[in-house]
Design an enzyme around this catalytic site. Sequence first.
Site, mmCIF file in Angstrom:
data_model
loop_
_atom_site.group_PDB
_atom_site.id
_atom_site.type_symbol
_atom_site.label_atom_id
_atom_site.label_comp_id
_atom_site.label_asym_id
_atom_site.label_seq_id
_atom_site.Cartn_x
_atom_site.Cartn_y
_atom_site.Cartn_z
ATOM 1 N N ASP A 171 0.852 -1.054 -0.162
ATOM 2 C CA ASP A 171 -0.172 0.013 -0.102
ATOM 3 C C ASP A 171 0.805 1.285 -0.017
ATOM 4 O O ASP A 171 1.681 1.408 1.244
ATOM 5 C CB ASP A 171 -0.980 0.157 1.175
ATOM 6 C CG ASP A 171 -1.775 1.390 1.447
ATOM 7 O OD1 ASP A 171 -1.805 2.032 0.374
ATOM 8 O OD2 ASP A 171 -1.634 1.772 2.613
ATOM 9 N N SER A 231 2.280 9.364 2.744
ATOM 10 C CA SER A 231 3.260 9.314 3.947
ATOM 11 C C SER A 231 3.988 8.110 4.271
ATOM 12 O O SER A 231 5.396 8.088 4.593
ATOM 13 C CB SER A 231 2.594 9.862 5.238
ATOM 14 O OG SER A 231 1.831 11.103 5.158
ATOM 15 N N ASN A 232 3.279 6.767 4.251
ATOM 16 C CA ASN A 232 4.213 5.608 4.607
ATOM 17 C C ASN A 232 3.569 4.611 3.304
ATOM 18 O O ASN A 232 2.674 4.915 2.768
ATOM 19 C CB ASN A 232 3.459 5.201 5.664
ATOM 20 C CG ASN A 232 4.047 6.198 6.956
ATOM 21 O OD1 ASN A 232 5.173 6.112 7.237
ATOM 22 N ND2 ASN A 232 3.051 6.924 7.591
ATOM 23 N N ILE A 233 4.627 3.959 3.167
ATOM 24 C CA ILE A 233 4.404 2.537 2.478
ATOM 25 C C ILE A 233 4.171 1.358 3.384
ATOM 26 O O ILE A 233 4.943 1.059 4.316
ATOM 27 C CB ILE A 233 5.222 2.264 1.548
ATOM 28 C CG1 ILE A 233 5.484 3.257 0.568
ATOM 29 C CG2 ILE A 233 4.966 1.066 0.668
ATOM 30 C CD1 ILE A 233 6.859 3.344 -0.486
ATOM 31 N N GLY A 282 -10.288 6.222 -5.546
ATOM 32 C CA GLY A 282 -8.702 6.051 -5.168
ATOM 33 C C GLY A 282 -8.764 4.595 -4.825
ATOM 34 O O GLY A 282 -9.401 4.064 -4.318
ATOM 35 N N ALA A 283 -7.297 4.069 -5.077
ATOM 36 C CA ALA A 283 -7.140 2.823 -4.991
ATOM 37 C C ALA A 283 -7.356 2.435 -3.405
ATOM 38 O O ALA A 283 -7.637 1.443 -3.069
ATOM 39 C CB ALA A 283 -5.773 2.317 -5.373
ATOM 40 N N ASP A 284 -6.803 3.476 -2.718
ATOM 41 C CA ASP A 284 -6.991 3.245 -1.182
ATOM 42 C C ASP A 284 -8.371 2.953 -0.737
ATOM 43 O O ASP A 284 -8.670 2.107 0.176
ATOM 44 C CB ASP A 284 -6.280 4.150 -0.324
ATOM 45 C CG ASP A 284 -6.688 5.586 -0.488
ATOM 46 O OD1 ASP A 284 -7.059 5.821 -1.794
ATOM 47 O OD2 ASP A 284 -6.400 6.409 0.080
ATOM 48 N N THR A 298 -2.719 10.666 5.717
ATOM 49 C CA THR A 298 -2.476 11.977 5.486
ATOM 50 C C THR A 298 -3.576 12.720 5.447
ATOM 51 O O THR A 298 -3.463 13.935 5.809
ATOM 52 C CB THR A 298 -1.662 11.838 4.270
ATOM 53 O OG1 THR A 298 -0.435 10.971 4.296
ATOM 54 C CG2 THR A 298 -1.212 13.106 3.837
ATOM 55 N N THR A 357 -0.072 25.773 26.146
ATOM 56 C CA THR A 357 -0.258 25.792 24.695
ATOM 57 C C THR A 357 -0.454 24.611 23.983
ATOM 58 O O THR A 357 -1.268 24.237 23.232
ATOM 59 C CB THR A 357 0.852 26.739 24.058
ATOM 60 O OG1 THR A 357 0.650 28.025 24.628
ATOM 61 C CG2 THR A 357 0.797 26.904 22.492
#
Length: 260
Positions: A6, A10-12, A107-109, A132, A185
């Site tokens: 996948d 950001s990541n695979i 989208g594939a995801d 993301t 904060t």
Amino acid sequence: MILTVDIGNSNICFGVFEGKTALFTARAKTDPLCTETEYAILLSQIFRLHGVEPSQVTGAAVSSVVPALTPVFRQAICSLGEIPTVVVGPGVKTGLNIRIDEPASLGADLACTAVGAAEKYPLPAIIVDLGTATKLTVVTGDRSFIGGSILPGVMISLGALSGSASLLPSIGLGAGKVKTIGSNTVDCMLSGAVLGTASMLDGLIERYREELGEVPTVVACGGLSSAIIPYCKTKIILDRDLLLDGLLAIYRRNVPPRQQ
């Protein structure tokens, strides 16, 4: 053994399956500048780290939202041998009825998480993907994908906040305590990012339920899901491997049994 990949912004994420059982999963940072040779080396190292020989892989499936890396991974996987490889996209069988305005644009995801939910859980289902971007999608009882919502991801929102307000620091989700009323904060920012996202999900899911007219299964996945879902008031199943499970199901639907 089937390799699932996948490719996210950001990541695979990698998974290797024997039958329907995941032998291992792994995660690496997405780098669009890496070559097919570098990713082939990474694949070999991940396999050997988990005691698996690359030659044992008999098939592969790839989901990608980074178009530049799709052919790169095709070549990297070819280094493992001549194995059937399915890349999720238009024309690939998912077992879903894609009922959106432009089915080819899905989208594939989103397709993979929807298939994963349809394979593993009672339908209808709402799928929450926290990566993301933050995405909510719906699969109905007749396995129809009907659409959803896309929002800025938690870390994108935090980055935009600190980048636009000079006095607000750049922070991660583990920077302080998550409490409703922050007393400094950082804690105030975490309250907004974590509890604000959780409350937003609760509200959207309730609106989805009203529109569907029934109580759906709600399942969450994505790299940030474990940081947000525990703070939701809605009952949500946390399944971080949902996309890889869906990817495996798509592979099996598209490759003849004798090649699996």
